[in-house]
Design a protein around this motif. Structure first.
Motif, PDB file in Angstrom:
ATOM      1  N   PHE A 140       0.868  -1.183   0.000  1.00 10.29           N
ATOM      2  CA  PHE A 140       0.000   0.000   0.000  1.00 10.29           C
ATOM      3  C   PHE A 140       0.896   1.222   0.000  1.00 10.29           C
ATOM      4  CE2 PHE A 140       0.428  -2.027   4.115  1.00 10.29           C
ATOM      5  CZ  PHE A 140       1.037  -1.054   4.884  1.00 10.29           C
ATOM      6  N   ASN A 141       0.287   2.394  -0.304  1.00 12.09           N
ATOM      7  CA  ASN A 141       1.062   3.636  -0.378  1.00 12.09           C
ATOM      8  C   ASN A 141       1.012   4.453   0.901  1.00 12.09           C
ATOM      9  OD1 ASN A 141       1.888   3.239  -3.076  1.00 12.09           O
ATOM     10  ND2 ASN A 141      -0.102   3.960  -3.811  1.00 12.09           N
ATOM     11  N   ARG A 142      -0.111   4.348   1.628  1.00 14.85           N
ATOM     12  CA  ARG A 142      -0.222   5.099   2.873  1.00 14.85           C
ATOM     13  C   ARG A 142      -1.125   4.347   3.839  1.00 14.85           C
ATOM     14  NH1 ARG A 142      -2.332  10.610   0.621  1.00 14.85           N
ATOM     15  NH2 ARG A 142      -1.893   9.755  -1.420  1.00 14.85           N
ATOM     16  N   VAL A 143      -0.867   4.559   5.136  1.00  9.66           N
ATOM     17  CA  VAL A 143      -1.658   3.862   6.154  1.00  9.66           C
ATOM     18  C   VAL A 143      -1.901   4.807   7.322  1.00  9.66           C
ATOM     19  CG1 VAL A 143       0.439   2.856   7.182  1.00  9.66           C
ATOM     20  CG2 VAL A 143      -1.791   1.837   7.668  1.00  9.66           C
ATOM     21  N   ALA A 144      -3.146   4.823   7.795  1.00 12.40           N
ATOM     22  CA  ALA A 144      -3.517   5.574   8.995  1.00 12.40           C
ATOM     23  C   ALA A 144      -3.775   4.574  10.114  1.00 12.40           C
ATOM     24  CB  ALA A 144      -4.755   6.420   8.732  1.00 12.40           C
ATOM     25  N   LEU A 145      -3.042   4.721  11.209  1.00  9.37           N
ATOM     26  CA  LEU A 145      -3.125   3.809  12.344  1.00  9.37           C
ATOM     27  C   LEU A 145      -3.835   4.520  13.493  1.00  9.37           C
ATOM     28  CD1 LEU A 145       0.587   2.617  12.147  1.00  9.37           C
ATOM     29  CD2 LEU A 145      -1.420   1.340  11.340  1.00  9.37           C
ATOM     30  N   LEU A 146      -4.993   4.020  13.886  1.00  6.40           N
ATOM     31  CA  LEU A 146      -5.783   4.627  14.952  1.00  6.40           C
ATOM     32  C   LEU A 146      -5.700   3.753  16.200  1.00  6.40           C
ATOM     33  CD1 LEU A 146      -9.028   5.471  12.898  1.00  6.40           C
ATOM     34  CD2 LEU A 146      -6.847   6.690  12.944  1.00  6.40           C
ATOM     35  N   ALA A 147      -5.087   4.259  17.257  1.00  2.11           N
ATOM     36  CA  ALA A 147      -4.998   3.545  18.537  1.00  2.11           C
ATOM     37  C   ALA A 147      -4.370   2.163  18.381  1.00  2.11           C
ATOM     38  CB  ALA A 147      -6.386   3.424  19.174  1.00  2.11           C
ATOM     39  N   ALA A 148      -3.319   2.071  17.592  1.00  2.00           N
ATOM     40  CA  ALA A 148      -2.685   0.778  17.310  1.00  2.00           C
ATOM     41  C   ALA A 148      -1.679   0.406  18.392  1.00  2.00           C
ATOM     42  CB  ALA A 148      -1.997   0.815  15.952  1.00  2.00           C
ATOM     43  N   PRO A 149      -1.576  -0.885  18.726  1.00  2.00           N
ATOM     44  CA  PRO A 149      -0.512  -1.336  19.639  1.00  2.00           C
ATOM     45  C   PRO A 149       0.824  -1.338  18.904  1.00  2.00           C
ATOM     46  CG  PRO A 149      -1.775  -3.210  18.845  1.00  2.00           C
ATOM     47  CD  PRO A 149      -2.451  -1.982  18.305  1.00  2.00           C
ATOM     48  N   ALA A 150       1.908  -1.076  19.648  1.00  2.00           N
ATOM     49  CA  ALA A 150       3.223  -0.946  19.029  1.00  2.00           C
ATOM     50  C   ALA A 150       3.884  -2.282  18.725  1.00  2.00           C
ATOM     51  CB  ALA A 150       4.149  -0.121  19.924  1.00  2.00           C
ATOM     52  N   SER A 151       3.385  -3.372  19.321  1.00  2.00           N
ATOM     53  CA  SER A 151       4.028  -4.676  19.144  1.00  2.00           C
ATOM     54  C   SER A 151       3.082  -5.776  19.590  1.00  2.00           C
ATOM     55  CB  SER A 151       5.321  -4.753  19.967  1.00  2.00           C
ATOM     56  OG  SER A 151       5.021  -4.654  21.356  1.00  2.00           O
ATOM     57  N   VAL A 152       3.455  -7.019  19.284  1.00  2.00           N
ATOM     58  CA  VAL A 152       2.675  -8.168  19.749  1.00  2.00           C
ATOM     59  C   VAL A 152       2.623  -8.205  21.275  1.00  2.00           C
ATOM     60  CG1 VAL A 152       2.530 -10.694  19.789  1.00  2.00           C
ATOM     61  CG2 VAL A 152       3.105  -9.517  17.654  1.00  2.00           C
ATOM     62  N   PRO A 153       3.750  -8.064  21.992  1.00  2.00           N
ATOM     63  CA  PRO A 153       3.669  -8.072  23.455  1.00  2.00           C
ATOM     64  C   PRO A 153       2.769  -6.982  24.028  1.00  2.00           C
ATOM     65  CG  PRO A 153       5.931  -8.426  22.762  1.00  2.00           C
ATOM     66  CD  PRO A 153       5.153  -8.046  21.530  1.00  2.00           C
ATOM     67  N   SER A 154       2.752  -5.801  23.407  1.00  2.00           N
ATOM     68  CA  SER A 154       1.906  -4.720  23.897  1.00  2.00           C
ATOM     69  C   SER A 154       0.431  -5.097  23.803  1.00  2.00           C
ATOM     70  CB  SER A 154       2.167  -3.437  23.092  1.00  2.00           C
ATOM     71  OG  SER A 154       1.313  -2.393  23.508  1.00  2.00           O
TER      72      SER A 154
END
Length: 273
Positions: free
Chosen positions: A143-157
């Motif tokens: 994809f060319n662009r992505v908007a991340l809303l309230a996303a966790p930073a990693s699997v452990p998070s």
């Protein structure tokens, strides 16, 4: 593997899906849908078509335990920008075809959608949907662009939140993380600490300062991983409120309208309105 760990793994693969409100159920009934077959799973994709030949594809991806209608405002915004919009149920989340499917298994859905509908220009992903998008990108989802809303930073998070939700002891975080990370066919640093090191896409990161599910500090960790990113911290909203917040709509509109030219990395802290 002890019995409580096995039970946690089973529960995490079978999310409790938020029920739809009556208005959302009516919207779903009126929308065109297609079924995606993905290995042993089937899931519906909600489609807002645009018959303009040059229309670009956009993907909306809800969070764990959510559903596509939760991103209705983003869908409306994308349509207004001239996109052809696809919004799938995550595998195991469609009430018509419930099934057990854990987080690593979701990447297959995005790859199957890319194979059927062609490349996606833009992705808007909420919560765990952001992590799923990052992992799928490393497996070939582009994809060319992505908007991340309230996303966790990693699997452990994300798993730390799940442990709290299930009132499970914190010492299960390490074995759970090891189990889920082993399910991704990715390098160890991508699976754990730096899943958002995108190779090319522009990134918009938005997180509510009042988020009680995924810590707003995760947004800063994602921002540090992403070379071409903007960060918007919204003071007066939380995990679900960010989906319909006025500042979210404004930032997302600017992000989608921006040209694909290079720009300086932005770091914006948005106050209450």
């Amino acid at each position: 593997m002890d019995s409580q760990l096995a039970s946690l793994i089973e529960r995490l693969a079978n999310p409790t899906v938020l029920p739809m409100r009556p208005t959302e159920s009516r919207q779903l009934a009126a929308m065109p849908t297609e079924v995606i077959d993905c290995g042993p799973y089937r899931s519906r994709v909600l489609i807002r078509e645009n018959h303009e030949p040059r229309a670009k594809n956009a993907l909306l991806l809800h969070g764990w335990g959510g559903h596509p209608l939760m991103l209705a405002e983003a869908q409306t915004l994308l349509q207004a920008q001239g996109y052809r919009v696809y919004a799938p149920f995550l595998l195991g989340h469609d009430p018509r075809t419930p099934a057990s499917c854990d987080l690593p298994g979701q990447s297959a859905l995005l790859l199957a959608m890319q194979a059927r509908y062609g490349p996606f220009d833009s992705v808007v992903a909420h919560s765990a949907g952001g992590l799923i998008t990052a992992m799928a990108h490393w497996l070939g989802f582009s994809f060319n662009r992505v908007a991340l809303l309230a996303a966790p930073a990693s699997v452990p998070s994300l798993l730390l939140h799940s442990l709290r939700q299930h009132r499970a002891p914190g010492h299960y975080l390490a074995p759970l993380s090891g189990y889920f990370q082993s399910r991704y066919g990715l390098p160890a640093d991508v699976r754990a600490a730096q899943p958002y090191t995108f190779s090319g896409p522009r990134v918009l990161i938005m997180h509510g300062k009042q988020d009680r599910r995924i810590s707003h500090t995760d947004a800063g960790h994602i921002h540090a991983q992403s070379a071409d990113s903007q960060l918007h911290m919204i003071e007066d909203t939380g995990h679900l409120g960010i989906l319909s917040h006025q500042r979210t709509r404004q930032a997302l509109t600017r992000f989608l309208c921006a040209k694909n030219a290079d720009h300086e990395k932005g770091n914006l802290h948005v106050g209450a309105y």
